[in-house]
Design an enzyme around this catalytic site. Structure first.
Site, PDB file in Angstrom:
ATOM      1  N   HIS A   7       1.059  -1.032   0.001  1.00  0.00           N
ATOM      2  CA  HIS A   7       0.375   0.150  -0.531  1.00  0.00           C
ATOM      3  C   HIS A   7       1.063   1.093  -0.073  1.00  0.00           C
ATOM      4  O   HIS A   7       2.113   1.019   0.564  1.00  0.00           O
ATOM      5  CB  HIS A   7      -1.035   0.315   0.827  1.00  0.00           C
ATOM      6  CG  HIS A   7      -2.240  -0.529   0.824  1.00  0.00           C
ATOM      7  ND1 HIS A   7      -2.833  -1.687   2.347  1.00  0.00           N
ATOM      8  CD2 HIS A   7      -2.913  -1.415  -0.144  1.00  0.00           C
ATOM      9  CE1 HIS A   7      -4.037  -2.104   1.564  1.00  0.00           C
ATOM     10  NE2 HIS A   7      -4.135  -2.354   0.857  1.00  0.00           N
ATOM     11  N   CYS A  17      -2.174   3.121   9.017  1.00  0.00           N
ATOM     12  CA  CYS A  17      -3.163   1.980   8.661  1.00  0.00           C
ATOM     13  C   CYS A  17      -4.664   2.177   9.770  1.00  0.00           C
ATOM     14  O   CYS A  17      -5.813   1.609   9.423  1.00  0.00           O
ATOM     15  CB  CYS A  17      -2.666   0.454   8.919  1.00  0.00           C
ATOM     16  SG  CYS A  17      -1.814  -0.218   7.630  1.00  0.00           S
TER      17      CYS A  17
END
Length: 270
Positions: A163, A263
């Protein structure tokens, strides 16, 4: 400026499957320790003066703690998520309902696969958009249409940094009289993306492999305070040299699932 964050407690946190290189179901996980670490992260934000809302976790969705992957909010417009993996797919609807129940009127669920702030990073003037492992490149055009902001595509090439938010974060957003300031790890990006980043952000903080490996780039900055993992000492020195205040948190248990401070944190921008 105070920030508005959304988080989800890791009440059902576990590592029962592997969907990124950091996850190993054979390595023991301590859910109580994960909850303590998450609570300290939430309380750190509140001590810094930020608002934190919480989404109710759901059984059977152990990665729901990683709230950043479930929505991108710019100017009050919400682009939801469409997960690349079946294990996380159901999370998107729970977060969509949270947005609707909390008064958001412009909520769009995507047609293309995107994992929200995992791969979408707002700089204040443009949206940096990652692809290569999770988010479909077609989702970048969709984000531009839904959110009405310019998008710059960046390709990730190292599967450990699957990511964008594992390899780049915004230290301070752009304003009318100042450019955005970012930190990133060049090794996570394709050659063309590295060149684009160096042109867009010539004064960026450039992290090294050790900074990245401890999830140091999975950090949260409010423009002054930078919340990052305790192991990211070298990166902390670099951002401090630019006038920011490092704030350390322990996310070692959550990192077993491939997550860090960012996150766990979705930002609401109204």
């Amino acid at each position: 400026m105070p920030r508005h964050y959304v988080m989800c407690p890791p009440r059902y946190f576990s590592v029962d499957y592997a969907i990124n290189p950091w996850m190993d179901p054979d390595v023991p996980v301590d859910p109580e320790r994960a909850l303590r670490q998450w609570t300290e992260l939430r309380d750190t934000y509140r001590r810094l003066g930020h608002l934190v809302d919480e989404v109710e976790p759901q059984p059977g969705l152990p990665d729901m703690v990683f709230a950043a992957n479930s929505g991108t909010v710019v100017d009050g417009r919400v682009l939801g998520a469409k997960f690349a993996t079946r294990q996380r797919a159901a999370e998107a609807e729970h977060f969509r309902r949270w947005f609707v129940e909390n008064g958001f009127r412009e909520v769009t669920m995507p047609q293309e696969t995107n994992e929200a702030e995992g791969d979408f990073t707002w700089t204040g003037h443009l949206l940096l958009a990652g692809t290569g492992f999770r988010t479909d490149p077609k989702a970048h055009a969709e984000a531009q249409e839904v959110l009405g902001v310019p998008v710059v595509s960046l390709r990730l090439v190292d599967p450990r940094y699957y990511h964008l938010d594992t390899a780049l974060f915004v230290l301070s957003e752009a304003g009318d009289d100042r450019p955005a300031h970012i930190a990133y790890y060049p090794g996570a990006f394709s050659p063309g993306s590295r060149k684009a980043l160096s042109r867009l952000f010539p004064d960026a903080v450039v992290a090294d492999a050790d900074d990245a490996a401890c999830f140091g780039l999975n950090a949260i900055s409010d423009g002054r305070n930078v919340v990052l993992p305790v192991e990211a000492t070298a990166l902390a020195e670099k951002v401090a040299a630019h006038g920011y205040e490092p704030v350390f948190v322990d996310v070692s248990e959550l990192r077993k699932a491939g997550g860090g401070p960012k996150c766990c944190t979705m930002e609401i921008r109204k």
